[in-house]
Design an enzyme around this catalytic site. Structure first.
Site, PDB file in Angstrom:
ATOM      1  N   HIS A   1       0.154 -12.030   0.824  1.00  0.00           N
ATOM      2  CA  HIS A   1      -0.789 -11.243   0.212  1.00  0.00           C
ATOM      3  C   HIS A   1      -1.189 -11.770  -1.377  1.00  0.00           C
ATOM      4  O   HIS A   1      -0.243 -11.731  -2.029  1.00  0.00           O
ATOM      5  CB  HIS A   1      -0.004  -9.790   0.144  1.00  0.00           C
ATOM      6  CG  HIS A   1      -1.014  -8.578  -0.172  1.00  0.00           C
ATOM      7  ND1 HIS A   1      -0.101  -7.143  -0.041  1.00  0.00           N
ATOM      8  CD2 HIS A   1      -2.208  -8.306  -0.557  1.00  0.00           C
ATOM      9  CE1 HIS A   1      -1.421  -6.337  -0.498  1.00  0.00           C
ATOM     10  NE2 HIS A   1      -2.408  -6.968  -0.672  1.00  0.00           N
TER      11      HIS A   1
ATOM     12  N   TYR B   1       0.842  -1.149  -0.083  1.00  0.00           N
ATOM     13  CA  TYR B   1      -0.075   0.160   0.080  1.00  0.00           C
ATOM     14  C   TYR B   1       0.973   1.439   0.046  1.00  0.00           C
ATOM     15  O   TYR B   1       1.642   1.371   0.902  1.00  0.00           O
ATOM     16  CB  TYR B   1      -1.106   0.033   1.092  1.00  0.00           C
ATOM     17  CG  TYR B   1      -1.966  -1.252   1.433  1.00  0.00           C
ATOM     18  CD1 TYR B   1      -2.209  -1.532   0.007  1.00  0.00           C
ATOM     19  CD2 TYR B   1      -2.369  -1.626   2.514  1.00  0.00           C
ATOM     20  CE1 TYR B   1      -3.072  -3.104   0.134  1.00  0.00           C
ATOM     21  CE2 TYR B   1      -3.023  -2.667   2.374  1.00  0.00           C
ATOM     22  CZ  TYR B   1      -3.639  -3.443   1.413  1.00  0.00           C
ATOM     23  OH  TYR B   1      -4.377  -4.446   1.425  1.00  0.00           O
TER      24      TYR B   1
HETATM   25  P1  NAD Z   1     -13.089   0.125   0.923  1.00  0.00           P
HETATM   26  O1  NAD Z   1     -14.317  -0.662   0.489  1.00  0.00           O
HETATM   27  O2  NAD Z   1     -13.062  -0.355   2.418  1.00  0.00           O
HETATM   28  O3  NAD Z   1     -13.102   1.253   0.692  1.00  0.00           O
HETATM   29  C1  NAD Z   1     -12.178   2.367   0.895  1.00  0.00           C
HETATM   30  C2  NAD Z   1     -12.536   4.032   0.239  1.00  0.00           C
HETATM   31  O4  NAD Z   1     -13.698   4.411   0.638  1.00  0.00           O
HETATM   32  C3  NAD Z   1     -11.482   4.959   0.631  1.00  0.00           C
HETATM   33  O5  NAD Z   1     -11.405   5.774  -0.426  1.00  0.00           O
HETATM   34  C4  NAD Z   1     -12.309   5.528   1.839  1.00  0.00           C
HETATM   35  O6  NAD Z   1     -11.625   6.850   1.736  1.00  0.00           O
HETATM   36  C5  NAD Z   1     -13.597   5.534   1.320  1.00  0.00           C
HETATM   37  N1  NAD Z   1     -14.682   5.685   2.531  1.00  0.00           N
HETATM   38  C6  NAD Z   1     -14.371   4.971   3.857  1.00  0.00           C
HETATM   39  N2  NAD Z   1     -15.400   4.961   4.698  1.00  0.00           N
HETATM   40  C7  NAD Z   1     -16.363   5.795   3.769  1.00  0.00           C
HETATM   41  C8  NAD Z   1     -17.653   6.651   4.326  1.00  0.00           C
HETATM   42  N3  NAD Z   1     -18.081   6.271   5.336  1.00  0.00           N
HETATM   43  N4  NAD Z   1     -18.301   7.447   3.309  1.00  0.00           N
HETATM   44  C9  NAD Z   1     -17.614   7.538   2.131  1.00  0.00           C
HETATM   45  N5  NAD Z   1     -16.403   7.100   1.670  1.00  0.00           N
HETATM   46  C10 NAD Z   1     -15.743   6.276   2.589  1.00  0.00           C
HETATM   47  O7  NAD Z   1     -11.804  -0.640   0.153  1.00  0.00           O
HETATM   48  P2  NAD Z   1     -10.502  -0.804   0.588  1.00  0.00           P
HETATM   49  O8  NAD Z   1      -9.834   0.093   1.395  1.00  0.00           O
HETATM   50  O9  NAD Z   1      -9.794  -1.481  -0.438  1.00  0.00           O
HETATM   51  O10 NAD Z   1     -10.551  -2.033   1.792  1.00  0.00           O
HETATM   52  C11 NAD Z   1     -10.355  -1.949   3.091  1.00  0.00           C
HETATM   53  C12 NAD Z   1      -9.292  -2.462   3.608  1.00  0.00           C
HETATM   54  O11 NAD Z   1      -9.271  -4.004   3.525  1.00  0.00           O
HETATM   55  C13 NAD Z   1      -7.826  -2.104   2.819  1.00  0.00           C
HETATM   56  O12 NAD Z   1      -7.622  -0.764   3.185  1.00  0.00           O
HETATM   57  C14 NAD Z   1      -6.881  -3.290   3.231  1.00  0.00           C
HETATM   58  O13 NAD Z   1      -6.349  -2.740   4.492  1.00  0.00           O
HETATM   59  C15 NAD Z   1      -7.851  -4.403   3.314  1.00  0.00           C
HETATM   60  N6  NAD Z   1      -7.779  -5.198   1.874  1.00  0.00           N
HETATM   61  C16 NAD Z   1      -6.866  -6.334   1.634  1.00  0.00           C
HETATM   62  C17 NAD Z   1      -6.794  -6.513   0.599  1.00  0.00           C
HETATM   63  C18 NAD Z   1      -5.562  -7.790   0.467  1.00  0.00           C
HETATM   64  O14 NAD Z   1      -5.163  -8.200   1.279  1.00  0.00           O
HETATM   65  N7  NAD Z   1      -5.656  -8.445  -0.684  1.00  0.00           N
HETATM   66  C19 NAD Z   1      -7.554  -6.426  -0.705  1.00  0.00           C
HETATM   67  C20 NAD Z   1      -8.618  -5.367  -0.323  1.00  0.00           C
HETATM   68  C21 NAD Z   1      -8.696  -4.719   0.939  1.00  0.00           C
END
Ligand code: NAD
Length: 318
Positions: free
Chosen positions: A119, A56
């Site tokens: 990952h 990230y």
């Molecule tokens: P998400 O669906 O959580 O969306 C995040 C986005 O939505 C960001 O731009 C954030 O600013 C925005 N957001 C958050 N809360 C909000 C709200 N209440 N209103 C409006 N916008 C809002 O997607 P993500 O960040 O990709 O997934 C969450 C976490 O999961 C990641 O940060 C990561 O830590 C993990 N993740 C891991 C993997 C993996 O291991 N392969 C893949 C995807 C995500």
């Protein structure tokens, strides 16, 4: 806040988890001071599970999170990852992942990682993951550098296959239990229960598709999915509801996952996401939104090596 036990780890985790990928500017530039406040506010709200990765922001998210958690490390359960380092850079060898853990420890300013995860295993060779990467990480539990070992990825059947063959403490998938896609429930949850593995749901906003701002340019979902997202957001707005609130309520209303990771770099987002805890989605609005989504529900995209894709995956949009 509500807490659940993560598989057999004994860890009690908040059902809203802090996703730190936005701290690495994965969704665009952020104000780091606001990011620091968001991390501290999340802890004050009872969020105790923090997920990050060297990938990230190509180490930026880990560096920032380590700084923001200074003197607060003991208040959180910290999860990071190994094996993925750029969009197209992967190394799941034992030598690489052991070094990677040391580098993450330095960036995160800690002497142990609670949950170390491989990952995006769909980009690796499954035999190497099982016979080399997982044993190398398991060995690190003996030195105390890591406590538990997990895997992450988008296709679900490969995860089921791995956990049926070898001990894994946690599994994480993303965009597989939310308003657009609930396939985690039929494809992954039964196996998580059967093998006693801690289940983590990531990206409840379908990587920002379920927000007013909409999907980022790099979003892999096909164009028609993105367009339905925009229509659903507009419909919710016309009903006086923020689509993100409904999406969070829906994802959190799923008892089989221990924690749902949502990416946050703003205090206001922490507040609204925590407010969704324990709130049952309005049944009328939920039914309307699900009906709008139905024609594109459960559309999944190709990710990683072709042999790891779930059946029916379509080419990525970007
Ligand atoms: P998400 O669906 O959580 O969306 C995040 C986005 O939505 C960001 O731009 C954030 O600013 C925005 N957001 C958050 N809360 C909000 C709200 N209440 N209103 C409006 N916008 C809002 O997607 P993500 O960040 O990709 O997934 C969450 C976490 O999961 C990641 O940060 C990561 O830590 C993990 N993740 C891991 C993997 C993996 O291991 N392969 C893949 C995807 C995500």
């Amino acid at each position: 806040m509500i807490y659940r036990t993560l598989g057999k780890t004994g860890l009690r985790v908040s059902i809203v988890g802090y996703g730190a990928s936005p701290l690495g500017a994965e969704f665009g530039k952020i104000d780091p001071e606001e990011g620091r406040r968001a991390v501290h506010h999340a802890i004050d709200c009872g969020i105790n599970y923090f997920d990050v990765a060297p990938y990230y922001g190509r180490t930026l998210a880990e560096t920032r999170l380590g700084e923001f958690l200074e003197r607060k490390r003991h208040q959180v359960i910290l999860a990071t990852k190994v094996g993925r380092y750029d969009v197209d850079q992967f190394d799941y060898s034992a030598r690489c992942v052991v070094n990677s853990v040391d580098e993450s420890l330095r960036r995160l300013r800690t002497d142990f990682i609670d949950v170390i995860q491989i990952h995006d295993i769909e980009y690796g060779d499954r035999s190497q993951i099982i016979h080399e990467t997982l044993p190398a990480l398991r060995a690190l539990t003996e030195s105390g550098k890591v406590r538990f070992v997990g895997i992450t990825g988008y296709p679900l059947m490969q995860i089921v296959d791995v956990i049926s063959q070898v001990r894994v403490d946690t599994i994480l998938s993303y965009c597989r239990y939310d308003l657009f896609d609930t396939t985690m429930d039929s494809m992954l949850t039964p196996a998580a229960k059967k093998y006693g593995v801690g289940l983590i749901n990531a990206s409840p906003l379908h990587m920002r598709l379920l927000t007013e701002k909409g999907a980022p340019d790099w979003h892999p979902a096909p164009r028609d999915v993105v367009e339905v997202g925009q229509k659903v957001a507009a419909w919710c707005r016309s009903q006086g509801v923020d689509i993100a609130d409904l999406a969070m309520q829906f994802a959190l209303d799923y008892d089989d996952v221990a924690t749902t990771l949502v990416g946050m770099s703003k205090v206001a987002h922490v507040d609204s996401n925590v407010r969704a805890v324990g709130v049952t989605p309005d049944p009328r609005l939920l039914a309307e939104v699900r009906a709008m989504i139905r024609p594109v529900a459960d559309v999944i995209w190709m990710e990683g090596r072709p042999e790891n894709d779930d059946p029916g995956a379509v080419p990525k949009q970007s």
